[in-house]
Design an enzyme around this catalytic site. Structure first.
Site, PDB file in Angstrom:
ATOM      1  N   ARG A  79       0.849  -1.189   0.000  1.00 34.14           N
ATOM      2  CA  ARG A  79       0.000   0.000   0.000  1.00 34.14           C
ATOM      3  C   ARG A  79       0.886   1.240   0.000  1.00 34.14           C
ATOM      4  NH1 ARG A  79      -3.051  -0.126   5.148  1.00 34.14           N
ATOM      5  NH2 ARG A  79      -3.955   1.790   4.317  1.00 34.14           N
ATOM      6  N   ASP A 136      -4.988  -7.005   9.421  1.00 29.40           N
ATOM      7  CA  ASP A 136      -5.932  -6.567   8.378  1.00 29.40           C
ATOM      8  C   ASP A 136      -6.200  -7.645   7.337  1.00 29.40           C
ATOM      9  OD1 ASP A 136      -6.091  -3.976   9.492  1.00 29.40           O
ATOM     10  OD2 ASP A 136      -4.295  -3.338   8.403  1.00 29.40           O
ATOM     11  N   ARG A 184     -11.530  -1.386  19.684  1.00 30.75           N
ATOM     12  CA  ARG A 184     -11.022  -0.306  20.524  1.00 30.75           C
ATOM     13  C   ARG A 184     -12.156   0.566  21.052  1.00 30.75           C
ATOM     14  NH1 ARG A 184      -6.119   1.233  16.416  1.00 30.75           N
ATOM     15  NH2 ARG A 184      -4.533  -0.204  17.228  1.00 30.75           N
ATOM     16  N   ARG A 244     -10.693   8.043  10.944  1.00 35.75           N
ATOM     17  CA  ARG A 244      -9.786   7.365  10.013  1.00 35.75           C
ATOM     18  C   ARG A 244      -8.581   8.272   9.815  1.00 35.75           C
ATOM     19  NH1 ARG A 244     -11.742   4.034   5.938  1.00 35.75           N
ATOM     20  NH2 ARG A 244      -9.529   3.709   5.514  1.00 35.75           N
ATOM     21  N   VAL A 287      -1.159   7.894  10.801  1.00 36.74           N
ATOM     22  CA  VAL A 287      -0.672   8.157  12.153  1.00 36.74           C
ATOM     23  C   VAL A 287      -0.429   9.641  12.378  1.00 36.74           C
ATOM     24  CG1 VAL A 287       1.271   7.800  13.728  1.00 36.74           C
ATOM     25  CG2 VAL A 287       0.314   5.861  12.468  1.00 36.74           C
ATOM     26  N   ARG A 321      -3.620  11.650  12.895  1.00 37.66           N
ATOM     27  CA  ARG A 321      -4.253  11.360  14.187  1.00 37.66           C
ATOM     28  C   ARG A 321      -3.505  12.068  15.327  1.00 37.66           C
ATOM     29  NH1 ARG A 321      -6.802   5.310  13.946  1.00 37.66           N
ATOM     30  NH2 ARG A 321      -7.140   5.229  11.704  1.00 37.66           N
TER      31      ARG A 321
END
Length: 329
Positions: A11, A82, A130, A147, A150, A153
């Site tokens: 990805r 995943d 979570r 979404r 990192v 977020r």
């Protein structure tokens, strides 16, 4: 040609590129060939809907697997948490490298522990597991379904948009982002994580050249493979996808494996769990969670035993009513 680069499909996200780069470096050393990254866009990279809404099963893996079968690349590197539990017959997980830290972490501005956050604090996470765990640990907090990568977020905590976010420790270890924020590590005993979290899967086609299979085998960590085999067998036995509100973590110590698994009610109210230790040398696993050495088959396959242990754990969870808490897929 033996000297031709090995094409590694990955990805495009920074985290995927980082973990793929780690595998590429290790593979290049053992194979004696260069390894080049082939970026591939998955549905999970373009669909911005919540993972709790779209389910998540295969959303990051399906397009990559299509590229592998089509010959666009030679191998794939997945985050194992995943990856759907069903592996297509034309593909094989050829290596599971040594697992990174499997824990979750809480990131905050001031260092307040998750359970001490004040009423109305905004905690960001998009994973149903979570979300349920936050609602149990910090019932007065508001869970914000998010979404993003990192860095984005972390930025939402830095700016005050969120008071905390829940992240995987492995992702932080692989990316090593610069941040002036506080980190709270969540112990696996009270906060178990997703099956396969922290582990990678290196996948290729079943009829790949022998020299490639042999090179990939050198990246294998047997303890990691055993642990994630148990965890993913629990997930498969519950017949739910990898975005279900459940956790499973296994640890190998010598010839034994300790398994903790929990199924959560989405709202965080109820939970059903188990904590068992099994022998990996025994070929027969009783439904009550204990082995019977008298019934063990000589030379039992540890991986088969690991799958049996996971299946037995799933059966026990279902006997306790786990199906009532899980969405069906």
């Amino acid at each position: 040609m033996a000297s031709a680069p090995i094409r590694l499909g990955t990805r495009r996200s920074a985290l995927a590129q980082a973990q793929s780069g780690h595998v590429a470096d290790a593979l290049a050393k053992v194979a004696g060939r260069p390894v080049e990254l082939v970026p591939i866009v998955s549905e999970g990279d373009t669909n911005r809907a919540s993972l709790s809404e779209i389910g998540g099963t295969g959303i990051f893996a399906n397009r990559l697997r299509e590229a592998l079968v089509a010959g666009e690349c030679d191998i794939l590197v997945h985050s194992l948490k995943d990856l759907p539990t069903a592996v297509p017959p034309e593909l094989v997980i050829a290596a599971t490298p040594l697992r990174e830290d499997a824990r979750d972490v809480v990131i905050t501005r001031g260092g307040t522990p998750l359970h001490e956050l004040h009423r109305g604090s905004r905690v960001g996470t998009g994973a149903p597991r979570r979300i349920a765990q936050v609602r149990r640990r910090a019932p007065h907090a508001e869970v914000v379904d998010i979404r993003g990568n990192v860095d984005s977020r972390l930025e939402r905590v830095s700016t005050g948009e969120l008071d905390a976010v829940i992240l995987a420790a492995a992702g932080l270890s692989r990316l090593r982002p610069e941040m002036k924020l506080h980190r709270e590590d969540l112990g696996l005993a009270e906060w178990p994580t997703a099956p396969g979290q922290g582990a990678l899967a290196v996948e290729t086609v079943a009829d790949a050249p022998a020299e490639l299979i042999e090179a990939l085998a050198q990246l294998e960590d047997e303890a990691t493979r055993l642990a994630v085999t148990v965890e993913r067998a629990i997930l498969a036995g519950l017949e739910v996808g990898c975005q279900a509100p459940m956790a499973a973590h296994a640890v190998v110590t010598g010839d034994s494996i300790r398994v903790r698994a929990v199924v959560y009610e989405p709202g965080g109210g109820r939970r059903i769990g188990l904590d068992v230790t099994e022998s990996l040398n025994r070929g027969y696993i009783r439904r009550n969670g204990s082995g019977n050495g008298a019934d063990a088959a000589d030379g039992a396959d540890p991986m088969r035993t690991a799958r049996d242990i996971g299946d037995s754990a799933a059966h026990r969870l279902l006997e306790q009513g786990a199906a009532d808490l899980l969405p069906r897929e």
